[in-house]
Every structure is written in C-alpha cells, then in structure tokens.
Scaffold this motif. Sequence first.
Motif, PDB file in Angstrom:
ATOM      1  N   ARG A  53       0.839  -1.208   0.000  1.00  0.00           N
ATOM      2  CA  ARG A  53       0.000   0.000   0.000  1.00  0.00           C
ATOM      3  C   ARG A  53       0.871   1.254   0.000  1.00  0.00           C
ATOM      4  NH1 ARG A  53      -5.291   0.271   1.377  1.00  0.00           N
ATOM      5  NH2 ARG A  53      -5.131  -1.720   2.492  1.00  0.00           N
ATOM      6  N   LEU A  54       1.928   1.217   0.785  1.00  0.00           N
ATOM      7  CA  LEU A  54       2.856   2.339   0.812  1.00  0.00           C
ATOM      8  C   LEU A  54       3.525   2.519  -0.541  1.00  0.00           C
ATOM      9  CD1 LEU A  54       4.177   4.526   2.572  1.00  0.00           C
ATOM     10  CD2 LEU A  54       5.932   2.838   3.193  1.00  0.00           C
ATOM     11  N   PHE A  55       3.824   1.405  -1.206  1.00  0.00           N
ATOM     12  CA  PHE A  55       4.417   1.501  -2.540  1.00  0.00           C
ATOM     13  C   PHE A  55       3.464   2.188  -3.510  1.00  0.00           C
ATOM     14  CE2 PHE A  55       4.695  -0.059  -6.872  1.00  0.00           C
ATOM     15  CZ  PHE A  55       5.983   0.326  -7.204  1.00  0.00           C
ATOM     16  N   THR A  56       2.177   1.807  -3.488  1.00  0.00           N
ATOM     17  CA  THR A  56       1.225   2.428  -4.418  1.00  0.00           C
ATOM     18  C   THR A  56       1.099   3.927  -4.164  1.00  0.00           C
ATOM     19  OG1 THR A  56      -0.629   1.809  -2.966  1.00  0.00           O
ATOM     20  CG2 THR A  56      -0.105   0.313  -4.781  1.00  0.00           C
ATOM     21  N   TYR A  57       1.192   4.327  -2.914  1.00  0.00           N
ATOM     22  CA  TYR A  57       1.146   5.755  -2.605  1.00  0.00           C
ATOM     23  C   TYR A  57       2.342   6.470  -3.238  1.00  0.00           C
ATOM     24  CZ  TYR A  57       1.586  10.060   0.109  1.00  0.00           C
ATOM     25  OH  TYR A  57       1.734  11.365   0.483  1.00  0.00           O
ATOM     26  N   VAL A  58       3.517   5.871  -3.107  1.00  0.00           N
ATOM     27  CA  VAL A  58       4.737   6.477  -3.644  1.00  0.00           C
ATOM     28  C   VAL A  58       4.751   6.424  -5.170  1.00  0.00           C
ATOM     29  CG1 VAL A  58       7.251   6.244  -3.766  1.00  0.00           C
ATOM     30  CG2 VAL A  58       6.073   5.963  -1.576  1.00  0.00           C
ATOM     31  N   ALA A  59       4.200   5.350  -5.752  1.00  0.00           N
ATOM     32  CA  ALA A  59       4.316   5.115  -7.194  1.00  0.00           C
ATOM     33  C   ALA A  59       3.304   5.878  -8.032  1.00  0.00           C
ATOM     34  CB  ALA A  59       4.190   3.620  -7.487  1.00  0.00           C
ATOM     35  N   GLY A  60       2.354   6.579  -7.395  1.00  0.00           N
ATOM     36  CA  GLY A  60       1.468   7.416  -8.200  1.00  0.00           C
ATOM     37  C   GLY A  60      -0.012   7.193  -8.032  1.00  0.00           C
ATOM     38  N   TRP A  61      -0.410   6.252  -7.182  1.00  0.00           N
ATOM     39  CA  TRP A  61      -1.839   6.045  -6.967  1.00  0.00           C
ATOM     40  C   TRP A  61      -2.431   7.126  -6.057  1.00  0.00           C
ATOM     41  CZ3 TRP A  61       0.961   1.947  -8.605  1.00  0.00           C
ATOM     42  CH2 TRP A  61       0.350   1.032  -9.481  1.00  0.00           C
ATOM     43  N   GLY A  62      -1.585   7.789  -5.313  1.00  0.00           N
ATOM     44  CA  GLY A  62      -2.036   8.915  -4.506  1.00  0.00           C
ATOM     45  C   GLY A  62      -2.569   8.550  -3.143  1.00  0.00           C
ATOM     46  N   VAL A  63      -3.036   9.564  -2.438  1.00  0.00           N
ATOM     47  CA  VAL A  63      -3.467   9.404  -1.054  1.00  0.00           C
ATOM     48  C   VAL A  63      -4.736   8.565  -0.933  1.00  0.00           C
ATOM     49  CG1 VAL A  63      -4.949  11.458  -0.968  1.00  0.00           C
ATOM     50  CG2 VAL A  63      -3.733  10.703   1.105  1.00  0.00           C
ATOM     51  N   GLU A  64      -5.435   8.348  -2.044  1.00  0.00           N
ATOM     52  CA  GLU A  64      -6.668   7.568  -2.001  1.00  0.00           C
ATOM     53  C   GLU A  64      -6.425   6.136  -1.518  1.00  0.00           C
ATOM     54  OE1 GLU A  64     -10.585   6.550  -4.795  1.00  0.00           O
ATOM     55  OE2 GLU A  64      -8.746   7.312  -5.707  1.00  0.00           O
ATOM     56  N   VAL A  65      -5.208   5.644  -1.661  1.00  0.00           N
ATOM     57  CA  VAL A  65      -4.932   4.287  -1.190  1.00  0.00           C
ATOM     58  C   VAL A  65      -5.062   4.202   0.328  1.00  0.00           C
ATOM     59  CG1 VAL A  65      -3.424   3.815  -3.150  1.00  0.00           C
ATOM     60  CG2 VAL A  65      -2.428   4.660  -1.003  1.00  0.00           C
ATOM     61  N   PHE A  66      -4.973   5.342   1.016  1.00  0.00           N
ATOM     62  CA  PHE A  66      -5.166   5.378   2.458  1.00  0.00           C
ATOM     63  C   PHE A  66      -6.567   5.840   2.854  1.00  0.00           C
ATOM     64  CE2 PHE A  66      -0.497   5.702   2.197  1.00  0.00           C
ATOM     65  CZ  PHE A  66      -0.149   4.679   3.065  1.00  0.00           C
ATOM     66  N   SER A  67      -7.215   6.601   2.003  1.00  0.00           N
ATOM     67  CA  SER A  67      -8.533   7.142   2.358  1.00  0.00           C
ATOM     68  C   SER A  67      -9.689   6.263   1.894  1.00  0.00           C
ATOM     69  CB  SER A  67      -8.698   8.546   1.764  1.00  0.00           C
ATOM     70  OG  SER A  67      -8.653   8.509   0.337  1.00  0.00           O
ATOM     71  N   ARG A  68      -9.484   5.440   0.888  1.00  0.00           N
ATOM     72  CA  ARG A  68     -10.572   4.603   0.374  1.00  0.00           C
ATOM     73  C   ARG A  68     -11.106   3.676   1.466  1.00  0.00           C
ATOM     74  NH1 ARG A  68     -10.152  -0.011  -4.439  1.00  0.00           N
ATOM     75  NH2 ARG A  68     -12.173  -0.979  -3.967  1.00  0.00           N
ATOM     76  N   GLY A  69     -12.402   3.450   1.434  1.00  0.00           N
ATOM     77  CA  GLY A  69     -13.026   2.574   2.422  1.00  0.00           C
ATOM     78  C   GLY A  69     -13.078   3.192   3.805  1.00  0.00           C
TER      79      GLY A  69
END
Length: 310
Positions: A222-238
């Motif tokens: 999840r931390l990788f996706t945040y760094v790689a360009g998926w943005g903060v939504e990977v932490f806020s979704r759900g």
Amino acid sequence: MGTASFLKRAQALLRVQNQLARECLAELLAVFVLILITLAGSAQMVTSSGTKGNIFTAYLAGALAVMVSVYTAGGVSGAHLNPAFSLTMCLLGQFPWWKFPIFVAVQTSAAFISAGAVYVLYYDAIQHYSNGTLTASGPRETASIFATYPADYLSLSSGFLDQVMGTALLIVGILAIMDTRNKGVPKGLEPVAVALLVLSIEISMGSNCGCPLNPARDFGPRLFTYVAGWGVEVFSRGNGWWWVPVVAPLLGAAVGSALYQLLVAFHHPAEEDDPPAEQNSLVLVNTASRLDAKTSPVEKDAGGTLPQKK
C-alpha cells in the motif's frame, strides 16, 4: 572444479557470521518471494479482466507462495513471514521481544520491494488496463492488485472483526501444525500443511476484504502504491480502511494464541523427561532459540547463537 573453487571463495568472502543478520536476510528473501507470487497472481487476474486468472487462481498462487517461502527460510529465520506470527512467537516465549520490531521492519520492507517488482513486471499490462491512469477506485482501478480494500457493503467494525477472526484461525491452525504433542504432520511437510490452511481461509473468508491477515503484506505494498502514483486515495478509500489490516491481525494473533493455549496446549499431559519450562506448553523451536529469547543484543557474541531450526 574451477566453478566449485570459485563458489568456495565467494562463500568465504560473502558469508555473514552474525546470526541476526542471517535471519533477517533469509526473512527478507522469503517475504519477497511470498509477496511477489501473491501480487503477481492478483495482477494477472486483474489486468487480463479475468481471462488469464480468477479469484481462485489468485488465492492458490498466494497459498503456494506461503509454501515456497517457508521452505526458503524456515531453517534460518523460522520463516515468520507475518508480523502477526512474530507476535505470536513473542507471546509464547519462543521469540525475543527485542527482535520483534526488527522482523516487522524486514517483513514490511520486503513486501514494499516485492510490490515494486510486480509493478515493473506488469507495468505495460497495468498501463494498458487502466488507460494510463492509476486509481484506487472505479471500474479500472488497479490499486487492489497490491493492497486489500473492503467490499462496498463492509463497515470498518465488521472488517476489523473479519481480520481478527481470520488471523486467529490462521494462528490456531499453525500452532496445531507445529505442536509436537498434537497430531502434527510428517517432518518436512509443515509448509504444505500451512499452505493448505491459508488456502482454506482465503476461499472461505476472502469476500469481505480480500483476506490480508498480514500487516506487512498489506501495508508495504500500500505504501508503494502511494509512492508510485496512486495517490493518497490508497489510504482514504473505504473510510480510511488502511489501518484495519495492520492492527486487526495483531489482535487476532493474540486471540488465536490464547485460544490454542487455553483449550489445547495447556492440557497436554506432562512427560517425565521434559524440562519444567516445556511441560504443558508448545514446543515449536529448538533450545537455541529459547536461549536467544532470554539473551539481550549486548550479551550475544559476534556470531550469535546456534542456527535456528524448526
């Protein structure tokens, strides 16, 4: 003859003497293999729109990855692979508490690196499937390749309970498999039994949130996706789901450990030739690791204790 000589020289030059360092290196490789296969199975399913894989093949890949990973590091680090299992070993007095944060850091780092490897491996497929837009929601989202997210109907409280129950079941099963006074499995086949246990949990309890059961497996990618360009939504979704698969499995590990001890392990009959410390308790690792649990880093010599074996 030349190759053998080269390998001996290389071993002499590169061999790590410190026990903790050897354990960390083995754990790093094992978790890397585990998450690489697990996420790659998910990537193949998602990016092919189900034509080259489905939910069962993804779960099967993850379960087989557990087997390969335990064989990879089981004789060196114990192949914890999961902070929840490391916590279990600490609670049972089979693993020193001072090593716990070190193993968690190694496991999470390995999962982060694995996510990067899967992203590189499936880069073209991800870009093609998502039309070049990396999102954590919507019909073409790809963040779920790497981390778990709850179903639309799932509340945070229900998801938390899901992970506590799932991880508790995982820990109960592993402790039963490794308990030398229980039925047990033939020596050397423990990784196969654990893989089947993981598969059974995934195919029966995976619909709510993807059955993470492992804080490192979820947070690292999840931390990788945040760094790689998926943005903060990977932490806020759900509704801020991200913390649930980090915290709940740790609580589930404590619950599973307590259940197995209270309902099974405490009631094993004592044997006359057993040391008092081992009577009515699980015997999961050898004497070296038990001594290690009582030894501080300062008291350890440069070479550490004897190699840990299961």
